[in-house]
Design an enzyme around this catalytic site. Sequence first.
Site: not given
Ligand code: AHR
Length: 506
Positions: A174, A293
Amino acid sequence: MSRQAKMILDRAFRISEIDQRIYGSFIEHLGRAVYNGIYQPGHPSANEDGFRRDVIDLVRELQVPIVRYPGGNFVSNFYWEDSVGPVNERPHRLELAWKSLEKNEVGLHEFSKWAKAAGSEVMMALNLGTRGISDACNLLEYCNHPGKTKYSDLRIRHGQKEPYGFKTWCLGNEMDGPWQMGHKTAEEYGRLAEETAKAMKLIDPSIELVACGSSNRDMPTYALWEDQVLSRAYEYVDYLSLHTYFGNRAGDSSDFLAKSDDMDAFIREITATCDYVKAKKRSKKKMYLSFDEWNVWYHSNSADETIMSRPWQTAPSLLEDIYNFEDALLTGLMLIVLLRHSDRVRIACLAQLVNVIAPIMTEVNGGAWRQTIFYPFLHASRYGRGTALWPILSSPEHETSGHGPVTDVEAAAVYNGEKEELTIFAVNRNLAEDVALTADVRSFEGFAAAEHIVLEHSDLKAVNGAGQEHVKPKSVNRTAMDNGTLTAMLNKASWNVIRLRREERR
Ligand code: AHR
């Protein structure tokens, strides 16, 4: 008479072979994911390495082929050298992403052992926040080079003779997000990703690299970020990452269940952006997507603020969303979207796996248990392997507050040629009306209905807990086959797994 949906499903409507890595997940050094999650020496189920067997069993049940590690936001200030070598010599560190204390009791070697026991491959993430090219190269040399160099010999001295041969590496996490340590502009990150990828592939040309895309579809730099990053790194990376989390903060369940349409649009837009860069470059290479994610995440937000106001705790109970039944429906809908885009999405990670926004929860003084979202993931991972087929679906629609009219029924279909099984995954996201589905499956001659599994509950807010499985699947008798026509009742607010099998094999 109930509402009617129609489907035509033909063997020839092939989307793609499904890459099994779309059933991946994620373990971050965050909250109780590692400590008191997968790792709890002294727990009655702990193995000789301190890993909980009850957790490993549940991960194995989910058949998770790949697990992203060690972050997440955590990775952007991660010093991998702290996590290797004798455990009692490893430093304790202030972990800045989640304001916790990291004791490095579990590191690279321990996690690899755990992943092996869980039947998963490791998807390694690199710190491109506070560190850069040379550390990425050193870590790759440590993990994948056979020996007779500084870092490969260090690995051997640490007890691991054979190289790990990790195949998939994330170039940071990110990096477009201002919350990220070492956050970068698209131009800065594009250059860094390009040069890091170039150097890493000199060390090990067999690896595959994932470049950071936008942290979500609402980022101000959305799409421009992908364009600028790929304009630099296109030829050196193999995947572009996507992340998304949904919540029902407004308490509007009907609109909440429409949010899978946003995920669908996200994938379409990023695919188009990748293809635009490909065209600009006259490249022959196709960029694939790593949706590394995805999940529902919002229940724990206010509790987390309180926990983080008392920083530097070890394994605080952060991001412990307790999922309800409607979250399971949205999880099913998101899995349907991933399957329908399996021609471009080759990796996807349910974020996360244990305790932290997770399908699996643990009690420190008790057992491990399955959240509601465990089940759609289990079904998709178990029955969603093979060839994804495109169901031509015509569904009635209902009105939502934020998404306008949306379909009642969303569906995906997977044909497993080896087992001669066809599985239809379908969600009826209409909260008030049942829908009768009629599907033309004449090209699957000789197939008969084998099973119709349903996840449903009269209370959208029903949750599970330790020893309390209020939301769990059941087999129902709501499907019939007649002369190549399948009929199935999809009750309001339900996740359905309709399995057909060649008759003689039943
Ligand atoms: O999964 C939780 C968090 O969400 C992770 O650390 C990050 O990559 C995202 O913002």
